[in-house]
Design a protein around this motif. Sequence first.
Motif, PDB file in Angstrom:
ATOM      1  N   TYR A 176      63.861  59.351  55.651  1.00  0.00           N
ATOM      2  CA  TYR A 176      63.255  58.277  54.855  1.00  0.00           C
ATOM      3  C   TYR A 176      63.255  56.929  55.587  1.00  0.00           C
ATOM      4  N   GLN A 177      63.966  56.845  56.695  1.00  0.00           N
ATOM      5  CA  GLN A 177      64.053  55.565  57.395  1.00  0.00           C
ATOM      6  C   GLN A 177      62.699  55.068  57.900  1.00  0.00           C
ATOM      7  N   LYS A 178      61.762  55.985  58.120  1.00  0.00           N
ATOM      8  CA  LYS A 178      60.445  55.560  58.605  1.00  0.00           C
ATOM      9  C   LYS A 178      59.685  54.750  57.552  1.00  0.00           C
ATOM     10  N   PHE A 179      60.177  54.779  56.289  1.00  0.00           N
ATOM     11  CA  PHE A 179      59.547  54.008  55.218  1.00  0.00           C
ATOM     12  C   PHE A 179      60.345  52.745  54.879  1.00  0.00           C
ATOM     13  N   GLN A 180      61.267  52.356  55.758  1.00  0.00           N
ATOM     14  CA  GLN A 180      62.215  51.311  55.408  1.00  0.00           C
ATOM     15  C   GLN A 180      61.574  49.950  55.126  1.00  0.00           C
ATOM     16  N   ASP A 181      60.351  49.747  55.586  1.00  0.00           N
ATOM     17  CA  ASP A 181      59.688  48.479  55.291  1.00  0.00           C
ATOM     18  C   ASP A 181      59.071  48.473  53.893  1.00  0.00           C
ATOM     19  N   ARG A 182      59.130  49.617  53.195  1.00  0.00           N
ATOM     20  CA  ARG A 182      58.526  49.711  51.863  1.00  0.00           C
ATOM     21  C   ARG A 182      59.564  49.572  50.747  1.00  0.00           C
ATOM     22  N   PHE A 183      60.782  50.070  50.961  1.00  0.00           N
ATOM     23  CA  PHE A 183      61.804  49.971  49.903  1.00  0.00           C
ATOM     24  C   PHE A 183      62.798  48.859  50.217  1.00  0.00           C
ATOM     25  N   VAL A 184      63.441  48.350  49.160  1.00  0.00           N
ATOM     26  CA  VAL A 184      64.444  47.298  49.369  1.00  0.00           C
ATOM     27  C   VAL A 184      65.826  47.895  49.616  1.00  0.00           C
ATOM     28  N   ALA A 185      66.016  49.151  49.214  1.00  0.00           N
ATOM     29  CA  ALA A 185      67.298  49.820  49.461  1.00  0.00           C
ATOM     30  C   ALA A 185      67.106  51.320  49.338  1.00  0.00           C
ATOM     31  N   LEU A 186      67.902  52.055  50.098  1.00  0.00           N
ATOM     32  CA  LEU A 186      67.939  53.516  50.030  1.00  0.00           C
ATOM     33  C   LEU A 186      69.367  53.905  49.684  1.00  0.00           C
ATOM     34  N   MET A 187      69.531  54.574  48.523  1.00  0.00           N
ATOM     35  CA  MET A 187      70.885  54.800  48.014  1.00  0.00           C
ATOM     36  C   MET A 187      71.076  56.244  47.550  1.00  0.00           C
ATOM     37  N   PRO A 188      72.288  56.784  47.753  1.00  0.00           N
ATOM     38  CA  PRO A 188      72.607  58.112  47.222  1.00  0.00           C
ATOM     39  C   PRO A 188      73.079  58.002  45.775  1.00  0.00           C
ATOM     40  N   PHE A 189      72.995  59.122  45.054  1.00  0.00           N
ATOM     41  CA  PHE A 189      73.501  59.131  43.678  1.00  0.00           C
ATOM     42  C   PHE A 189      73.813  60.558  43.262  1.00  0.00           C
ATOM     43  N   SER A 190      74.887  60.705  42.494  1.00  0.00           N
ATOM     44  CA  SER A 190      75.246  62.003  41.921  1.00  0.00           C
ATOM     45  C   SER A 190      75.403  61.841  40.421  1.00  0.00           C
ATOM     46  N   ILE A 191      74.498  62.461  39.672  1.00  0.00           N
ATOM     47  CA  ILE A 191      74.567  62.377  38.216  1.00  0.00           C
ATOM     48  C   ILE A 191      75.771  63.162  37.700  1.00  0.00           C
ATOM     49  N   LYS A 192      76.027  64.305  38.298  1.00  0.00           N
ATOM     50  CA  LYS A 192      77.148  65.138  37.851  1.00  0.00           C
ATOM     51  C   LYS A 192      78.486  64.428  38.052  1.00  0.00           C
ATOM     52  N   GLN A 193      78.668  63.832  39.217  1.00  0.00           N
ATOM     53  CA  GLN A 193      79.948  63.187  39.535  1.00  0.00           C
ATOM     54  C   GLN A 193      79.968  61.707  39.166  1.00  0.00           C
ATOM     55  N   LYS A 194      78.794  61.169  38.764  1.00  0.00           N
ATOM     56  CA  LYS A 194      78.663  59.754  38.392  1.00  0.00           C
ATOM     57  C   LYS A 194      79.147  58.829  39.514  1.00  0.00           C
ATOM     58  N   GLY A 231      65.179  64.320  37.518  1.00  0.00           N
ATOM     59  CA  GLY A 231      66.439  63.868  36.933  1.00  0.00           C
ATOM     60  C   GLY A 231      66.380  62.458  36.378  1.00  0.00           C
ATOM     61  N   LYS A 232      65.174  61.987  36.066  1.00  0.00           N
ATOM     62  CA  LYS A 232      65.013  60.607  35.580  1.00  0.00           C
ATOM     63  C   LYS A 232      65.757  60.367  34.268  1.00  0.00           C
ATOM     64  N   SER A 233      65.575  61.277  33.317  1.00  0.00           N
ATOM     65  CA  SER A 233      66.244  61.117  32.022  1.00  0.00           C
ATOM     66  C   SER A 233      67.760  61.245  32.162  1.00  0.00           C
ATOM     67  N   SER A 234      68.188  62.146  33.027  1.00  0.00           N
ATOM     68  CA  SER A 234      69.628  62.307  33.254  1.00  0.00           C
ATOM     69  C   SER A 234      70.228  61.048  33.861  1.00  0.00           C
ATOM     70  N   LEU A 235      69.489  60.425  34.777  1.00  0.00           N
ATOM     71  CA  LEU A 235      69.956  59.174  35.379  1.00  0.00           C
ATOM     72  C   LEU A 235      70.092  58.096  34.311  1.00  0.00           C
ATOM     73  N   LEU A 236      69.090  57.978  33.457  1.00  0.00           N
ATOM     74  CA  LEU A 236      69.145  56.974  32.387  1.00  0.00           C
ATOM     75  C   LEU A 236      70.345  57.207  31.494  1.00  0.00           C
ATOM     76  N   ASN A 237      70.535  58.447  31.054  1.00  0.00           N
ATOM     77  CA  ASN A 237      71.672  58.754  30.187  1.00  0.00           C
ATOM     78  C   ASN A 237      73.006  58.467  30.871  1.00  0.00           C
ATOM     79  N   THR A 238      73.079  58.744  32.170  1.00  0.00           N
ATOM     80  CA  THR A 238      74.306  58.493  32.931  1.00  0.00           C
ATOM     81  C   THR A 238      74.611  57.003  33.015  1.00  0.00           C
ATOM     82  N   LEU A 239      73.599  56.202  33.324  1.00  0.00           N
ATOM     83  CA  LEU A 239      73.809  54.762  33.454  1.00  0.00           C
ATOM     84  C   LEU A 239      74.154  54.125  32.107  1.00  0.00           C
ATOM     85  N   LEU A 240      73.629  54.702  31.035  1.00  0.00           N
ATOM     86  CA  LEU A 240      73.935  54.206  29.691  1.00  0.00           C
ATOM     87  C   LEU A 240      75.293  54.691  29.203  1.00  0.00           C
ATOM     88  N   ASN A 241      75.772  55.778  29.809  1.00  0.00           N
ATOM     89  CA  ASN A 241      76.957  56.486  29.311  1.00  0.00           C
ATOM     90  C   ASN A 241      76.724  56.955  27.875  1.00  0.00           C
TER      91      ASN A 241
END
Length: 290
Positions: A133-151, A15-25
């Motif tokens: 995913y919490q076992k990788f918490q020292d690798r990412f700066v944030a863990l976030m949910p997202f819904s492209i359909k509901q924006k 969903g990479k392209s969909s995410l980009l299009n969503t953030l751009l509106n």
Amino acid sequence: MRSGFVSIVGRTNAGKSSLLNTLLNEKIAIVSHKQNATRRKINGIVMHDGNQIIFIDTPGLHKSEKVLNKLMINEAIKSIGDCDAIIFLASIHDDTSDYETFLSLNPQKPHILVLTKVDEVKNEAVLAKFLQYQKFQDRFVALMPFSIKQKTYQKPLLEQICKILPEHEYFFDPEFITNTNEKEIFREFILEAIYENLSDEIPYSTDVLVDKVVEKTDITEIYATIITEREIHKSMIIGKGGETIKRIGIHARKLIANLSGKKVFTKLVVIVKKGWSKDENMVKKMNNYQ
């Protein structure tokens, strides 16, 4: 003021392209249910609270021995280093293996792990996936949910991205939504139209070159060549009585017109270049790969 480049990374069909299009509106990146739809990097520019984020939509990370796919993967890996920050996209339905593969590439830039399609499951399932995913918490700066359909979660994601960008003047005019050449965007839209109007076997040996764009006061004229590897595929792209190529043209014109706000004329020609997708030099030349 912060400004920087953010690579959007993940497996094919994450969903990479969909995410980009969503953030751009705005739709500028190819979206298809078929794998490996994105072949070239497309940049989208988002302004948020006076900061400038330049998103880079990349080919999906996957394993393949095909020349075209290997070069696409190389482009995606290259983008991990050629940026200021990374968004790794993972579907709420996936296990952690794709993310672990990404970590094995040893990314040096800070990254945000984004779980998509959270609207498709119950809150309990989202929480359970977060715990995985919490076992990788020292690798990412944030863990976030997202819904492209509901924006949903769009503002928090942009705010989190801005926090990890460097302080820098704008790279581009704040009025721009992309610095990608319009020919490349038109090319992607025509390729998307091919994907959506043909069977699974054709698109991956097919590509598009935009030969000429003529901008007139009330219409944009686009002359493009569709390249495929076999005569039988050429026949299928054209279709009986030219019906399929007509559908492709209509589909592409709608996509382009929605972006440009003008009427669009397309002239599509189909040619055969046997074995082009196996010729590394030709693939590099056609896709501007280094």
